[in-house]
Design an enzyme around this catalytic site. Structure first.
Site, PDB file in Angstrom:
ATOM      1  N   ASN A   1      12.346   1.129  -1.695  1.00  0.00           N
ATOM      2  CA  ASN A   1      11.720   0.916  -2.992  1.00  0.00           C
ATOM      3  C   ASN A   1      11.815   2.183  -3.851  1.00  0.00           C
ATOM      4  O   ASN A   1      11.271   3.225  -3.506  1.00  0.00           O
ATOM      5  CB  ASN A   1      10.260   0.528  -2.721  1.00  0.00           C
ATOM      6  CG  ASN A   1       9.462   0.317  -3.979  1.00  0.00           C
ATOM      7  OD1 ASN A   1       9.556   1.107  -4.923  1.00  0.00           O
ATOM      8  ND2 ASN A   1       8.671  -0.736  -3.985  1.00  0.00           N
TER       9      ASN A   1
ATOM     10  N   LYS B   1       8.521   3.933  -5.084  1.00  0.00           N
ATOM     11  CA  LYS B   1       7.839   4.690  -4.031  1.00  0.00           C
ATOM     12  C   LYS B   1       8.561   6.008  -3.767  1.00  0.00           C
ATOM     13  O   LYS B   1       7.943   7.039  -3.546  1.00  0.00           O
ATOM     14  CB  LYS B   1       7.800   3.886  -2.723  1.00  0.00           C
ATOM     15  CG  LYS B   1       6.786   2.792  -2.722  1.00  0.00           C
ATOM     16  CD  LYS B   1       6.660   2.230  -1.314  1.00  0.00           C
ATOM     17  CE  LYS B   1       5.831   0.970  -1.300  1.00  0.00           C
ATOM     18  NZ  LYS B   1       5.778   0.352   0.023  1.00  0.00           N
TER      19      LYS B   1
ATOM     20  N   ASP C   1       2.103   1.528   4.676  1.00  0.00           N
ATOM     21  CA  ASP C   1       1.819   0.100   4.671  1.00  0.00           C
ATOM     22  C   ASP C   1       0.572  -0.093   3.827  1.00  0.00           C
ATOM     23  O   ASP C   1      -0.375   0.682   3.950  1.00  0.00           O
ATOM     24  CB  ASP C   1       1.614  -0.420   6.090  1.00  0.00           C
ATOM     25  CG  ASP C   1       1.721  -1.931   6.134  1.00  0.00           C
ATOM     26  OD1 ASP C   1       2.734  -2.474   5.663  1.00  0.00           O
ATOM     27  OD2 ASP C   1       0.773  -2.586   6.609  1.00  0.00           O
TER      28      ASP C   1
ATOM     29  N   PHE D   1       2.383  -3.953 -10.466  1.00  0.00           N
ATOM     30  CA  PHE D   1       3.062  -5.061  -9.779  1.00  0.00           C
ATOM     31  C   PHE D   1       2.033  -5.797  -8.925  1.00  0.00           C
ATOM     32  O   PHE D   1       0.849  -5.434  -8.905  1.00  0.00           O
ATOM     33  CB  PHE D   1       4.208  -4.508  -8.897  1.00  0.00           C
ATOM     34  CG  PHE D   1       3.706  -3.693  -7.723  1.00  0.00           C
ATOM     35  CD1 PHE D   1       3.267  -2.391  -7.904  1.00  0.00           C
ATOM     36  CD2 PHE D   1       3.640  -4.239  -6.443  1.00  0.00           C
ATOM     37  CE1 PHE D   1       2.780  -1.642  -6.834  1.00  0.00           C
ATOM     38  CE2 PHE D   1       3.167  -3.491  -5.366  1.00  0.00           C
ATOM     39  CZ  PHE D   1       2.739  -2.191  -5.566  1.00  0.00           C
ATOM     40  N   GLY D   2       2.500  -6.804  -8.217  1.00  0.00           N
ATOM     41  CA  GLY D   2       1.664  -7.481  -7.212  1.00  0.00           C
ATOM     42  C   GLY D   2       0.320  -7.936  -7.739  1.00  0.00           C
ATOM     43  O   GLY D   2       0.231  -8.669  -8.733  1.00  0.00           O
ATOM     44  N   TYR D   3      -0.732  -7.482  -7.089  1.00  0.00           N
ATOM     45  CA  TYR D   3      -2.080  -7.941  -7.419  1.00  0.00           C
ATOM     46  C   TYR D   3      -2.745  -7.093  -8.509  1.00  0.00           C
ATOM     47  O   TYR D   3      -3.919  -7.300  -8.813  1.00  0.00           O
ATOM     48  CB  TYR D   3      -2.938  -7.940  -6.142  1.00  0.00           C
ATOM     49  CG  TYR D   3      -2.394  -8.848  -5.061  1.00  0.00           C
ATOM     50  CD1 TYR D   3      -2.527 -10.231  -5.153  1.00  0.00           C
ATOM     51  CD2 TYR D   3      -1.720  -8.333  -3.949  1.00  0.00           C
ATOM     52  CE1 TYR D   3      -2.016 -11.073  -4.172  1.00  0.00           C
ATOM     53  CE2 TYR D   3      -1.201  -9.162  -2.963  1.00  0.00           C
ATOM     54  CZ  TYR D   3      -1.357 -10.527  -3.081  1.00  0.00           C
ATOM     55  OH  TYR D   3      -0.846 -11.361  -2.112  1.00  0.00           O
TER      56      TYR D   3
ATOM     57  N   ARG E   1      -2.146   4.654  -2.684  1.00  0.00           N
ATOM     58  CA  ARG E   1      -0.908   5.270  -2.187  1.00  0.00           C
ATOM     59  C   ARG E   1      -0.823   6.743  -2.602  1.00  0.00           C
ATOM     60  O   ARG E   1      -0.489   7.611  -1.813  1.00  0.00           O
ATOM     61  CB  ARG E   1       0.317   4.506  -2.706  1.00  0.00           C
ATOM     62  CG  ARG E   1       1.601   4.860  -1.975  1.00  0.00           C
ATOM     63  CD  ARG E   1       2.777   3.982  -2.337  1.00  0.00           C
ATOM     64  NE  ARG E   1       2.476   2.960  -3.303  1.00  0.00           N
ATOM     65  CZ  ARG E   1       2.145   1.703  -2.996  1.00  0.00           C
ATOM     66  NH1 ARG E   1       2.125   1.314  -1.766  1.00  0.00           N
ATOM     67  NH2 ARG E   1       1.858   0.828  -3.938  1.00  0.00           N
TER      68      ARG E   1
HETATM   69  P1  IMP Z   1       3.667  -2.462   0.738  1.00  0.00           P
HETATM   70  O1  IMP Z   1       3.176  -2.287   2.126  1.00  0.00           O
HETATM   71  O2  IMP Z   1       3.521  -1.232  -0.075  1.00  0.00           O
HETATM   72  O3  IMP Z   1       5.015  -3.044   0.645  1.00  0.00           O
HETATM   73  O4  IMP Z   1       2.667  -3.454   0.010  1.00  0.00           O
HETATM   74  C1  IMP Z   1       2.382  -4.724   0.544  1.00  0.00           C
HETATM   75  C2  IMP Z   1       1.839  -5.629  -0.515  1.00  0.00           C
HETATM   76  O5  IMP Z   1       0.506  -5.232  -0.886  1.00  0.00           O
HETATM   77  C3  IMP Z   1       2.615  -5.640  -1.814  1.00  0.00           C
HETATM   78  O6  IMP Z   1       3.692  -6.510  -1.734  1.00  0.00           O
HETATM   79  C4  IMP Z   1       1.543  -6.132  -2.781  1.00  0.00           C
HETATM   80  O7  IMP Z   1       1.364  -7.512  -2.652  1.00  0.00           O
HETATM   81  C5  IMP Z   1       0.285  -5.470  -2.265  1.00  0.00           C
HETATM   82  N1  IMP Z   1       0.077  -4.161  -2.915  1.00  0.00           N
HETATM   83  C6  IMP Z   1       0.114  -2.947  -2.325  1.00  0.00           C
HETATM   84  N2  IMP Z   1      -0.144  -1.971  -3.204  1.00  0.00           N
HETATM   85  C7  IMP Z   1      -0.356  -2.575  -4.385  1.00  0.00           C
HETATM   86  C8  IMP Z   1      -0.657  -2.081  -5.687  1.00  0.00           C
HETATM   87  O8  IMP Z   1      -0.767  -0.877  -5.960  1.00  0.00           O
HETATM   88  N3  IMP Z   1      -0.795  -3.014  -6.644  1.00  0.00           N
HETATM   89  C9  IMP Z   1      -0.668  -4.349  -6.418  1.00  0.00           C
HETATM   90  N4  IMP Z   1      -0.377  -4.852  -5.239  1.00  0.00           N
HETATM   91  C10 IMP Z   1      -0.221  -3.979  -4.211  1.00  0.00           C
END
Ligand code: IMP
Length: 205
Positions: A12, A15, A77, A160-162, A189
């Site tokens: 990513n 990141k 994670d 992004f995401g939520y 993060r």
């Molecule tokens: P990853 O482990 O960083 O890939 O995150 C796993 C999942 O958690 C992502 O695909 C999102 O659904 C959610 N997520 C993690 N961090 C965030 C954020 O900062 N904003 C929104 N969703 C998040």
């Protein structure tokens, strides 16, 4: 033994940018998995954020050890925990309702599951665990959260995401309304990466 480089277990690019910014003053080369020439499939079958981060970092450290390299492998994670839903979607945040389901659908579904739930019971947090596994077997771990509440609608177009349903009471804003630098400063993060940097500075550099 001297550590030659840090390899970050992600493809990513956002990141990677963030880790470069935070770890820049460690005076150590930072590579992505791809730059390190590693492309392996890793099954994240742990039951906590910490376990999944450690599984990813360990698998890559094993590959680098085979080549005789002395490196630190970092893996993260993360996910969203909603208290009213017994901490769902948690470690399944990416896979919630299926990996290919849009976040518009996932977010609408979560808001619907909280219908009628009052403000004080809508508490939630983003969690991030970061594992550092060295090719010599040493292991360090960092965890941080960003606390907030699930809103009643989607707001904001950043992130992004939520992010569009995650309300931050201290800012009176949704996470998707924060500008990216501000989010990195206060996010799960960003904070976990800074913690890990301090651990690496104390233990290795
Ligand atoms: P990853 O482990 O960083 O890939 O995150 C796993 C999942 O958690 C992502 O695909 C999102 O659904 C959610 N997520 C993690 N961090 C965030 C954020 O900062 N904003 C929104 N969703 C998040």
């Amino acid at each position: 033994m001297k550590v030659d480089k840090i390899v970050f277990a992600t493809g990513n690019s956002d990141k990677l940018k963030e880790i470069h910014m935070i770890m820049a003053d460690l005076e150590c080369e930072i590579q992505s998995m791809k730059e390190a020439g590693i492309s392996i499939e890793i099954t994240e079958d742990g039951s906590t954020f910490e376990e999944n981060a450690k599984i990813k970092a360990t698998a890559i450290a094993k590959e680098l050890r085979k080549r005789g390299e002395m490196a630190v492998v970092l893996a993260d994670d993360s996910g969203l925990e909603i208290d009213f839903l017994n901490k769902e979607p948690g470690i399944y945040s990416a896979r919630y309702m299926g990996e290919n389901t849009s976040y518009a659908i996932k977010n609408a579904n979560l808001i619907q599951r909280l219908e009628g739930v009052p403000n004080e019971k809508r508490t939630a947090r983003f969690v991030c665990a970061i594992a550092a596994v060295l090719t010599d077997g040493r292991y360090f771990s960092a965890r941080a959260t960003m606390e907030g509440r699930i809103g009643y609608e989607e707001k904001g177009t950043n992130g992004f995401g939520y992010d569009p349903i995650f309300y931050l009471p201290e800012y009176n804003m949704y996470s998707a309304e924060l500008d990216p630098e501000e989010k990195n400063r206060i996010s799960h993060r960003g904070k976990a990466l800074n913690q890990m940097k301090q651990i690496l500075q104390t233990e290795l550099f």
